[in-house]
Design an enzyme around this catalytic site. Sequence first.
Site, PDB file in Angstrom:
ATOM      1  CD  GLU A 193      -3.006   5.699   6.934  1.00 47.35           C
ATOM      2  OE1 GLU A 193      -2.865   5.525   5.622  1.00 47.35           O
ATOM      3  OE2 GLU A 193      -1.982   4.871   7.309  1.00 47.35           O
ATOM      4  CB  SER A 219       5.532  -2.018  11.872  1.00 42.56           C
ATOM      5  OG  SER A 219       5.120  -0.681  12.005  1.00 42.56           O
ATOM      6  N   GLY A 270       2.913   2.441  10.747  1.00 43.01           N
ATOM      7  CA  GLY A 270       3.758   3.359  10.517  1.00 43.01           C
ATOM      8  C   GLY A 270       4.612   3.592  11.835  1.00 43.01           C
ATOM      9  CE  LYS A 292      -0.110   3.165   4.612  1.00 40.81           C
ATOM     10  NZ  LYS A 292      -0.028   3.432   6.338  1.00 40.81           N
ATOM     11  CG  HIS A 295      -5.815   1.923   5.313  1.00 40.16           C
ATOM     12  ND1 HIS A 295      -5.414   2.724   6.172  1.00 40.16           N
ATOM     13  CD2 HIS A 295      -4.892   1.020   5.162  1.00 40.16           C
ATOM     14  CE1 HIS A 295      -4.188   2.465   6.285  1.00 40.16           C
ATOM     15  NE2 HIS A 295      -3.780   1.373   5.877  1.00 40.16           N
ATOM     16  CG  ASN A 316      -1.539   1.265   1.375  1.00 38.78           C
ATOM     17  OD1 ASN A 316      -1.723   1.970   0.440  1.00 38.78           O
ATOM     18  ND2 ASN A 316      -2.415   1.253   2.429  1.00 38.78           N
ATOM     19  CD  GLU A 367      -3.530  -2.395   7.468  1.00 40.22           C
ATOM     20  OE1 GLU A 367      -2.283  -2.644   6.731  1.00 40.22           O
ATOM     21  OE2 GLU A 367      -3.829  -1.288   6.988  1.00 40.22           O
TER      22      GLU A 367
END
Length: 253
Positions: A97, A213, A173, A11, A95, A9, A167
């Site tokens: 985010e 991660s 991250g 992003k 996701h 991904n 996730e």
Amino acid sequence: MRKPILAGNWKMYKSFDEAVQFVEAVRDAIPSEEKVDAVVCAPAIYLPTLVDIATETDLAIGAQNMHFEDEGAFTGEISPAQLASIHVDYVILGHSERREMFNETDEAVNKKVRAALQHGIVPIICCGETLAEREAGNTVKKVEGQIRAALEGFTAEEVFHMVIAYEPIWAIGTGKTASADDANETCGEIRKVVESLYGTEAAQAIRIQYGGSVKPENIEELLAKEHIDGALVGGASLDVDSYLKLLEAGKDA
Ligand code: 13P
């Protein structure tokens, strides 16, 4: 035996030239599709070019989001029909985010999953808990709610074509990875939810990725676990060598 699926991904990273160079560099080094599914989910404006470059290779190209309607007055959105028209194979949906920063709801994710399947696009359905939810012991409750909502109203046959990505938000991250045992336990709980909704066959067939991660140093341990069938990878999917190492681990899992 479920085939591992490794999806990058990207992003909102990479220039157009960098994206093209990456796909040109990896496309002929991708392990055979028989052993591992290799996916790169790129920024939408690069998709037609990347699909072209990856044609007739074992690399599949995915989007990072889409609307659920086929067309309409939705300024700035991209539809499933449009993605299908340029032969995009996968789409990441829900996701964290997008849920946190763009108000994506469980209901919208459910509609998007339906729309993706209608267009032959494989949905990668994301779920995961915040650190506060984990510390309060609510991890399973959170992901169960997200998965029940996303998977509502399908047939068992349709569920075979879905991918779920677990996730944990606190691991995205941050360099903090859930331990392989913790990740496996939650992926196992997700499988139980699928079983309760759609039966044993669907639960055994659906692939569940871990994300947060993931890197070449920890991928093997994660993939060795019973319920982890691949990874959804942010940072470590941006570099050619690192991406190829992840795929090698997937191939050997
Ligand atoms: P990182 O691998 O950078 O932690 O990102 C995970 C992620 O959000 C993939 O969708």
